[in-house]
Design a protein around this motif. Structure first.
Motif, short mmCIF file in Angstrom:
data_model
loop_
_atom_site.label_atom_id
_atom_site.label_comp_id
_atom_site.label_asym_id
_atom_site.label_seq_id
_atom_site.Cartn_x
_atom_site.Cartn_y
_atom_site.Cartn_z
N VAL A 2 1.34 -1.71 -0.03
CA VAL A 2 -0.08 -0.03 -0.19
C VAL A 2 1.01 1.22 -0.28
N GLN A 3 0.74 1.75 -0.88
CA GLN A 3 0.92 3.68 -0.50
C GLN A 3 0.24 4.18 -1.53
N LEU A 4 0.15 5.62 0.29
CA LEU A 4 -0.20 6.44 0.67
C LEU A 4 0.69 7.96 -0.08
N GLN A 5 0.39 8.73 -1.16
CA GLN A 5 0.70 10.06 -1.26
C GLN A 5 0.90 11.21 -0.85
N ALA A 6 1.05 11.80 0.11
CA ALA A 6 0.29 13.45 0.22
C ALA A 6 1.59 14.26 -0.10
N SER A 7 0.18 15.15 -0.33
CA SER A 7 0.84 16.56 -0.49
C SER A 7 0.14 18.19 -0.28
N GLY A 8 0.06 19.21 -0.51
CA GLY A 8 -0.28 20.41 -0.22
C GLY A 8 0.12 21.31 1.23
N GLY A 9 0.99 20.55 2.02
CA GLY A 9 0.92 21.60 3.30
C GLY A 9 1.90 22.95 2.56
N GLY A 10 2.06 23.64 3.53
CA GLY A 10 3.12 24.37 3.20
C GLY A 10 2.34 25.54 4.34
N LEU A 11 3.33 26.65 4.65
CA LEU A 11 2.85 27.73 4.86
C LEU A 11 2.05 28.74 4.91
N VAL A 12 1.51 29.42 6.50
CA VAL A 12 0.02 29.61 5.87
C VAL A 12 -0.50 30.99 6.63
N GLY A 59 -6.00 31.96 8.86
CA GLY A 59 -6.95 33.14 8.15
C GLY A 59 -7.71 32.62 7.32
N GLY A 60 -6.19 31.86 6.85
CA GLY A 60 -5.88 30.89 5.52
C GLY A 60 -6.00 29.67 5.00
N SER A 61 -6.05 29.31 4.04
CA SER A 61 -6.71 28.03 3.77
C SER A 61 -5.48 27.47 3.03
N LEU A 62 -5.76 25.95 3.37
CA LEU A 62 -4.94 25.01 2.62
C LEU A 62 -5.76 23.52 2.31
N ARG A 63 -5.24 22.81 1.05
CA ARG A 63 -5.94 21.48 0.84
C ARG A 63 -4.99 20.19 0.72
N LEU A 64 -5.41 19.85 1.61
CA LEU A 64 -4.48 18.42 1.76
C LEU A 64 -4.66 17.74 0.41
N SER A 65 -3.99 16.57 -0.03
CA SER A 65 -4.26 15.00 -0.69
C SER A 65 -3.94 14.54 -0.43
N CYS A 66 -3.87 12.99 -0.64
CA CYS A 66 -3.41 12.07 -0.90
C CYS A 66 -3.74 10.92 -1.25
N ALA A 67 -3.34 10.62 -2.52
CA ALA A 67 -2.94 9.28 -3.52
C ALA A 67 -2.82 7.83 -2.49
N VAL A 68 -3.84 6.74 -3.08
CA VAL A 68 -3.62 6.04 -1.98
C VAL A 68 -3.61 4.68 -3.69
N SER A 69 -2.45 4.31 -3.39
CA SER A 69 -2.57 2.81 -4.12
C SER A 69 -1.80 1.64 -4.25
N ASN A 70 -2.53 0.50 -5.00
CA ASN A 70 -1.65 -0.71 -4.29
C ASN A 70 -2.61 -1.62 -3.06
N ILE A 71 -3.61 -0.60 -3.48
CA ILE A 71 -4.59 -1.52 -2.57
C ILE A 71 -5.52 -2.69 -3.09
N PHE A 72 -5.28 -3.53 -1.53
CA PHE A 72 -5.91 -4.79 -2.63
C PHE A 72 -6.62 -5.79 -1.51
N PHE A 73 -7.93 -4.47 -0.98
CA PHE A 73 -8.37 -5.09 0.93
C PHE A 73 -8.80 -3.83 0.57
N SER A 74 -9.96 -4.01 1.36
CA SER A 74 -11.44 -3.04 1.52
C SER A 74 -10.36 -2.67 2.88
N ILE A 75 -10.90 -0.95 2.58
CA ILE A 75 -10.47 -0.06 3.58
C ILE A 75 -12.37 0.13 4.09
N ASN A 76 -11.52 0.35 5.39
CA ASN A 76 -12.71 0.95 6.59
C ASN A 76 -13.08 1.93 6.59
N ASP A 77 -11.91 2.71 6.74
CA ASP A 77 -12.19 4.57 6.27
C ASP A 77 -10.81 4.97 6.66
#
Length: 118
Positions: free
Chosen positions: A1-11, A14-32
């Motif tokens: 299983v690979q999880l690749q996170a991105s989107g952090g930074g300095l703000v 009152g500002g905003s950021l959006r984090l993203s996480c791409a998950v790959s190589n999953i061969f099982f059921s995800i609960n959450d």
């Protein structure tokens, strides 16, 4: 299983950021899946999670400011963070949890740093 996170930074507060996480190589059921964070000198805490039925859970201090969502087809989980506060500073880790025969197992991304200046 690979999880690749991105989107952090300095703000600024009152500002905003959006984090993203791409998950790959999953061969099982995800609960959450979702995000934990760890601030300096503190324990890792659950910030937001989204379950298979798309129900969500949030840390009380981020309710109304953060929104978690996912793209099931792309196995991507997003965290939109608005009205950021200095106390939101920390390393954010995306996770996937499976439950096999009642036993939970976590898989973690590499962490992305979020710094909110006052």
């Amino acid at each position: 299983v690979q999880l690749q996170a991105s989107g952090g930074g300095l703000v600024q507060a009152g500002g905003s950021l959006r984090l993203s996480c791409a998950v790959s190589n999953i061969f099982f059921s995800i609960n959450d899946m979702g995000w934990f964070r760890q601030a300096p000198g503190k324990q890792r805490e659950l910030v937001a999670g989204i379950n298979n039925d798309d129900s969500t859970d949030y840390l009380d201090s981020v309710k109304g400011r953060f929104t978690i969502s996912r793209d099931g087809a792309k196995n991507t989980v997003l965290l939109q963070m608005n009205s950021l506060k200095p106390e939101d500073t920390g390393v954010y880790y995306c996770y996937v949890r499976s439950v096999v025969l009642g036993t939970p197992k976590f898989y973690w991304g590499q962490g992305t740093l979020v710094t909110v200046s006052s």
